[in-house]
Scaffold this active site. Structure first.
Site, PDB file in Angstrom:
ATOM      1  N   HIS A  46      -2.790   1.410   8.392  1.00  0.00           N
ATOM      2  CA  HIS A  46      -3.928   0.648   7.916  1.00  0.00           C
ATOM      3  C   HIS A  46      -3.980  -0.590   8.514  1.00  0.00           C
ATOM      4  O   HIS A  46      -3.104  -1.259   8.837  1.00  0.00           O
ATOM      5  CB  HIS A  46      -3.503   0.450   6.326  1.00  0.00           C
ATOM      6  N   GLU A  97     -18.072  10.253  23.496  1.00  0.00           N
ATOM      7  CA  GLU A  97     -16.796  11.085  23.164  1.00  0.00           C
ATOM      8  C   GLU A  97     -16.393  10.744  21.717  1.00  0.00           C
ATOM      9  O   GLU A  97     -15.358  11.230  21.498  1.00  0.00           O
ATOM     10  CB  GLU A  97     -15.597  10.509  24.146  1.00  0.00           C
ATOM     11  N   GLU A 139       0.885  -1.340   0.082  1.00  0.00           N
ATOM     12  CA  GLU A 139      -0.016   0.195  -0.056  1.00  0.00           C
ATOM     13  C   GLU A 139       0.908   1.226  -0.128  1.00  0.00           C
ATOM     14  O   GLU A 139       0.336   2.476   0.252  1.00  0.00           O
ATOM     15  CB  GLU A 139      -1.086   0.070   1.132  1.00  0.00           C
ATOM     16  N   HIS A 197      -7.024  -4.208   9.578  1.00  0.00           N
ATOM     17  CA  HIS A 197      -8.084  -4.829   9.337  1.00  0.00           C
ATOM     18  C   HIS A 197      -8.928  -5.249  10.521  1.00  0.00           C
ATOM     19  O   HIS A 197      -9.052  -6.390  10.984  1.00  0.00           O
ATOM     20  CB  HIS A 197      -7.543  -6.097   8.803  1.00  0.00           C
ATOM     21  N   HIS A 211     -12.712  -4.410   3.746  1.00  0.00           N
ATOM     22  CA  HIS A 211     -11.341  -4.649   3.778  1.00  0.00           C
ATOM     23  C   HIS A 211     -10.527  -4.258   5.028  1.00  0.00           C
ATOM     24  O   HIS A 211     -10.006  -4.930   5.899  1.00  0.00           O
ATOM     25  CB  HIS A 211     -10.621  -3.979   2.565  1.00  0.00           C
TER      26      HIS A 211
HETATM   27  O1  2HA Z   1      -1.580  -7.196   3.016  1.00  0.00           O
HETATM   28  O2  2HA Z   1      -3.373  -5.081   4.310  1.00  0.00           O
HETATM   29  O3  2HA Z   1      -4.312  -3.647   1.997  1.00  0.00           O
HETATM   30  C1  2HA Z   1      -1.653  -5.891   3.394  1.00  0.00           C
HETATM   31  C2  2HA Z   1      -2.715  -5.221   3.375  1.00  0.00           C
HETATM   32  C3  2HA Z   1      -3.042  -4.687   2.037  1.00  0.00           C
HETATM   33 ZN    ZN Z   2      -5.239  -4.343   3.826  1.00  0.00          ZN
END
Ligand code: 2HA
Ligand code: ZN
Length: 272
Positions: A140, A170, A116, A142, A211
């Site tokens: 980022h 909050e 990414e 998940h 995602h």
């Molecule tokens: O695997 O999370 O979005 C890495 C990620 C790609």
């Molecule tokens: Zn990801």
């Protein structure tokens, strides 16, 4: 100083370890990048080597020319970063045009920065400009409940934000500008980078449908805290819906009172 003793390395590793234990990083899921200030790079320059190979970023970031980033590796596992940082993360340098990067430390068994990278660097460039250089972290993950909600809530900024704001008093104080929603897209390319960057002009949190979640922060605490807050709101939402749905909630008037008392610039366009 050895780079492994640097304070920014400690902060980066602490985030990856805590976030893995939160359950946000199955296998190689998720990625983290930190824009290293010049004075912090100067302290660790003896640990860095020359660039052997310049490779395309996959995005154009001229305002990041000459900047160094600490980044997670593509295909590497968050849970392994604390055990062996040099194999799982890297320091990269952006070239003088903002088109290519080179590795100057880490990924000692080979490998590349996060898949990414186009989204991370695109958002670093934007947030550097919008915050007069204060923003340093793009992250980022998940998180389970947030992803689950993207199968149930309408995929628009207004309804998604309102639902999450209602889940804890909050929350509107933590992300008063709300959050943006990117529809399902192929991960890892320029298209998802552009869609995310466009929303990050208004927000500090962007949902990637089915995602995960993308956030920014001035420091590791802020980025981690934002991820944690939004995922906790999502968890409450999942529980409330599992118990049959809301019987009462925080009202529009309540939100306006909160904004007034806490002196927050609540994004009222997302309220009605
Ligand atoms: O695997 O999370 O979005 C890495 C990620 C790609
Ligand atoms: Zn990801």
């Amino acid at each position: 100083m050895d780079i492994k003793d640097a304070k920014f390395m400690e902060g980066f590793i602490r985030l990856t370890a805590d976030a893995f234990r939160k359950g946000w990083h199955e296998r190689n899921g998720g990625n983290l990048t930190y824009r290293i200030p010049a004075e912090e790079i100067a302290e660790v320059k003896n640990s860095l080597h020359q660039v052997d190979e310049w490779l395309p970023i996959g995005n154009s970031v001229p305002e990041l020319a000459g900047e160094y980033f600490l980044v997670t590796g593509s295909g590497k596992y968050m849970r392994n970063v604390e055990l062996c940082p040099e194999k799982n993360i890297a320091v990269i340098l952006v070239d003088d045009k903002g088109e290519n990067y080179g590795i100057v430390w880490g990924l000692t068994d080979g490998g590349r920065p996060t898949s990414e990278l186009p989204t991370h660097l695109g958002n670093h460039e934007l947030k550097k400009r919008l915050t007069a250089g204060r923003n340093r972290v793009i992250y980022h993950a998940h998180p389970t409940n947030l992803i689950a909600l993207t199968f149930v809530l309408p995929l628009n900024d207004k309804e998604f934000t309102r639902e999450l704001w209602e889940m804890a008093t909050e929350d509107p104080v933590i992300f008063p500008e709300g959050l943006g929603v990117v529809p399902w897209m192929v991960p890892g390319g320029k298209a998802i980078a552009d869609a995310s960057t466009k929303l990050m002009e208004k927000y500090r949190v962007v949902v990637w449908a089915h995602h995960g979640l993308f956030v920014c922060g001035d420091d590791f605490d802020e980025a981690f805290g934002l991820m944690d807050t939004v995922e906790k709101a999502a968890e409450i939402c999942v529980k409330v819906r599992s118990m049959g749905g809301k019987k009462q909630t925080i009202t529009r008037e309540n939100f306006l009172d909160l904004a007034k008392e806490f002196h927050i610039d609540l994004n009222e366009a997302l309220l009605d």
